[in-house]
Design a protein around this motif. Structure first.
Motif, short mmCIF file in Angstrom:
data_model
loop_
_atom_site.label_atom_id
_atom_site.label_comp_id
_atom_site.label_asym_id
_atom_site.label_seq_id
_atom_site.Cartn_x
_atom_site.Cartn_y
_atom_site.Cartn_z
N LEU A 1 2.13 1.93 -3.44
CA LEU A 1 1.10 2.50 -4.08
C LEU A 1 0.80 3.80 -4.07
O LEU A 1 0.58 4.34 -4.85
CB LEU A 1 0.13 1.78 -4.14
N TRP B 1 0.71 -1.19 0.04
CA TRP B 1 -0.08 0.07 0.00
C TRP B 1 1.00 1.42 -0.26
O TRP B 1 0.45 2.25 -0.64
CB TRP B 1 -0.78 -0.07 1.27
N PHE C 1 1.51 6.06 -10.40
CA PHE C 1 0.50 5.40 -9.56
C PHE C 1 -0.62 4.50 -10.15
O PHE C 1 -0.93 3.37 -9.59
CB PHE C 1 -0.31 6.63 -8.83
N LEU D 1 -4.74 -5.77 -2.41
CA LEU D 1 -3.71 -5.94 -3.30
C LEU D 1 -3.22 -7.54 -3.09
O LEU D 1 -3.36 -8.13 -2.18
CB LEU D 1 -2.51 -4.95 -2.73
N LEU E 1 1.07 1.05 -10.92
CA LEU E 1 1.38 0.50 -9.86
C LEU E 1 0.07 -0.27 -9.28
O LEU E 1 0.03 -1.22 -8.89
CB LEU E 1 1.91 1.14 -8.75
N GLY E 2 -1.14 0.28 -9.37
CA GLY E 2 -2.62 -0.18 -9.39
C GLY E 2 -2.55 -1.33 -10.15
O GLY E 2 -3.25 -2.33 -9.60
N GLY F 1 8.81 4.58 -3.62
CA GLY F 1 8.18 3.36 -3.84
C GLY F 1 9.42 2.30 -4.34
O GLY F 1 8.92 1.29 -4.09
N ALA G 1 6.75 -4.27 -10.12
CA ALA G 1 6.77 -2.91 -9.25
C ALA G 1 8.19 -2.35 -9.29
O ALA G 1 8.29 -1.06 -9.33
CB ALA G 1 6.38 -3.11 -7.67
#
Length: 670
Positions: free
Chosen positions: A24, A21, A137, A91, A140-141, A56, A101
């Protein structure tokens, strides 16, 4: 002990979730904060966005160190619980998502640092970095999405942010047209993806990816006759994002955006989203073949076979077109198309082996060296005062040594020359193709030769020979914020495949990669065993592909050497392109990209306009006129006629009542 171990597993999963989280959220919070609080301070805005991506990246490295095994850890927030469907905001954290990622955040952070110099002085500097943050963002989602609906939401966010970045210079008509073209083309694929999600939910009753994987593992015939349709509809989404024929036409035009956008979105991340999604739902393509009644003639044909053929065709088509392009970014764009075709082909062929490791492995290695090539092209364009025609360059290797050597490393990796990373990941694809389809193996070898040819052509024309323009003659090395990311990206382009990356990804699917298997010498001590272990590791890094599949590795390397030799013979001392004289009209066909854009413009756009006109006519005159206004007019006319009868005269009412009774009596007594 069992209960204690289970509790430890739950606690570890919770920690994974918290880290995921944070990975993200960091780009989003920093990007939003930069836009609202530092929009008028471009440097601070850029710093905040870079900080978000770097956070990240660091957390992704931590996840890489702690996440092991193919299991996932999810802690759902129930977002849309309705009868028969529970959509959660949760996730999935496993080797596949962590690897992707890490690629996204690593490349994005370097691209953002590069952009601080490349975009310097642009009046929309802050908007550029904030939009890049939104894109990261969104990407990564997709990577961490636990269910198909959540993935689709982020899928659309990626499409929106790419539209904004392609058309960033919106005052430039070509950029606006390219953005619209990308957006509309992707909508076609996304519509198929959405239909595929609905089909899967309608048959299986869930959209949770881990649940789907478990159910398909227990029953390969779960989708029954809808297996082929569901697989192809989901693949349509990948066709749009990963630019597979015939939805490939948007990607070359997307080069109208700033070069850092090309490096991040159209080389390393967005276009890889389709391949990643196919790997994430790979269980769909190992299901028992099935088709509905109208398509029953397809029999046992797997959707994966169709996917492999489309990927192979895209790879050849794009490689041929790249041979006759002169714009440095377009050459790299068609190279990206070709390599994406490689990956999609590997996904399709991997269905027989039960693992898409080769595709995911090549996705990771390709992300680094292709991002470096695009950033290198941006460095050249910046030094040559925004000139992009390679035939107006020349002699740049002395003037731009850092750019030249890093670009050369990227070219070697893309061509698949050992010991660069592309050699190992490409060899995995060649090995899978040889074991699954000799025809597609031949296609893959031919693409390898073509790739080396057009990339060698680019290097020889742009960097060697005399300067062919004043801009090239006065070129100089780019500033450090642009060259340092090139040097950093050169490291994984050279050495990332020396690590057991394929084995790490393969653990997600219960399989192992082939590129590099390092002997476990960690338990042995002493100088001699240590040297022996290092020797074994180096030997495997250099010769592992030949030990795994000698024929595939040998033919792949032969294609590389042949492509480089032909390029040297044709362009070693060329002052103009010799291929048009050798290929004649075919060279013009390649230069004009097989006239596919003209074909679409001449056939599909008029057809679209005709269908739109017909639908407009039906809506305006049939539905709006005959049905809606007709019903309204009929009721109104009947009401007016009925109102005439209501005269208020008692004699008239008596007469009508008597006449009515007479008519009824006549019908009864006749």
């Amino acid at each position: 002990m069992d209960a204690h171990a289970a509790q430890q597993a739950v606690d570890a999963g919770s920690k994974f979730q918290d880290l995921a989280w944070m990975v993200l959220a960091a780009p989003l919070f920093c990007g939003v904060g930069g836009w609202f609080f530092a929009r008028r301070n471009p440097s601070l805005n850029a710093a905040l966005n870079i900080a978000g991506i770097l956070i990240g990246f660091v957390l992704s490295v931590v996840l890489l160190g702690v996440v092991d095994g193919p299991s996932t850890a999810t802690t759902p927030f129930h977002w849309l619980p309705v009868e028969g469907l529970d959509i959660s905001l949760s996730l999935v954290v496993d080797r596949l998502s962590v690897s992707m990622a890490l690629v996204v955040t690593a490349v994005a952070s370097l691209v953002m640092v590069y952009s601080t110099a490349y975009m310097k002085g642009d009046p929309s500097y802050s908007r550029f970095f904030s939009t890049l943050g939104l894109f990261v963002f969104s990407m990564l989602g997709i990577v961490f999405a636990e269910n198909l609906v959540m993935m689709f939401v982020f899928w659309e966010l990626v499409g929106v942010s790419s539209y904004l970045l392609i058309g960033f210079w919106h005052a430039k008509p070509a950029a606006g047209d390219a953005a619209k073209k990308a957006f509309l083309t992707n909508r076609l694929g996304d519509f198929g993806f959405l239909l595929g999600i609905l089909v899967i939910w309608g048959v299986v009753g869930t959209v949770s990816i881990p649940e789907l994987a478990a159910k398909f593992k227990a029953d390969h015939g779960l989708l029954g006759p809808m297996a082929g349709i569901a697989g192809l509809l989901v693949f349509l989404g990948a066709m749009g994002k990963s630019a597979q024929f015939p939805l490939h036409v948007w990607l070359p035009d997307a080069m109208e955006g700033p070069t850092p956008v090309s490096a991040l979105i159209h080389a390393a991340t967005m276009v890889a989203a389709g391949v990643y999604m196919l790997c994430r739902v790979f269980f769909l393509y190992t299901a028992t073949a099935g088709w509905p009644a109208p398509l029953a003639f397809l029999g046992d044909l797997q959707a994966s076979t169709i996917i492999a053929c489309i990927g192979g065709f895209t790879a050849v088509l794009a490689a041929l077109i790249a041979v006759q392009q002169n714009d440095i970014k377009r050459i790299l764009a068609y190279s990206t198309l070709s390599q994406l075709g490689y990956m999609v082909m590997a996904v399709g062929l991997g269905a027989k082996a039960g693992t898409p490791v080769a595709a995911m492995y090549h996705l990771v290695t390709h992300a680094f060296f292709k991002a470096m090539l695009f950033l290198g092209a941006g460095s050249v364009i910046h030094a040559c005062h925004h000139e992009q025609d390679i035939w107006k360059m020349g002699g740049l290797w002395r003037k731009m040594p850092v750019t030249f050597w890093t670009f050369l490393i990227g070219t070697a990796a893309l061509a698949g020359l050992p010991p660069f990373s592309g050699f190992y990941s490409k060899d995995d694809i060649l090995a899978v193709a040889l074991e699954s389809s000799p025809i597609l193996f031949g296609v893959a070898v031919m693409v390898a030769g073509l790739t080396t040819f057009y990339m060698s052509r680019l290097v020889l024309v742009a960097f060697f020979g005399p300067s062919r323009s004043d801009a090239a003659g006065h070129a100089h090395e780019s500033p450090r914020p642009m060259t340092v990311p090139l040097v950093i990206l050169a490291v994984p382009s050279l050495a990332i495949a020396w690590f057991p990356l394929a084995d790490y990804i393969g653990g997600q699917f219960g399989a192992h990669g082939h590129a590099k298997v390092v002997a476990d010498e960690s338990a042995r001590v002493g100088v001699a065993p240590m040297l022996e272990g290092m020797s074994a590791a180096v030997n495997d890094a250099l010769f592992g592909p030949f030990n795994h599949n000698l024929l595939a590795a040998t033919l792949g390397l032969f294609a590389v050497l042949l492509g480089a030799s032909l390029a040297w013979a044709a362009y070693g001392n060329a002052t103009k392109d010799p291929l048009p004289g050798l290929l004649g009209r075919f060279a013009r066909v390649l230069r004009n990209r097989f006239y596919l854009d003209e074909l679409y413009e001449g056939i599909f756009i008029p057809l679209h306009d005709f269908v739109g006109t017909v639908i407009d006519w039906v809506d305006r005159w049939v539905l709006g006129g005959l049905v809606i206004r007709g019903a309204h007019g009929s009721v109104e006319l009947f009401g007016r006629a009925l109102r005439l009868v209501q005269s208020g005269n008692l004699q008239t009412y008596t007469f009508l009542s008597a006449a009515g009774l007479a008519v009824v009596a006549w019908f009864i007594l006749r």
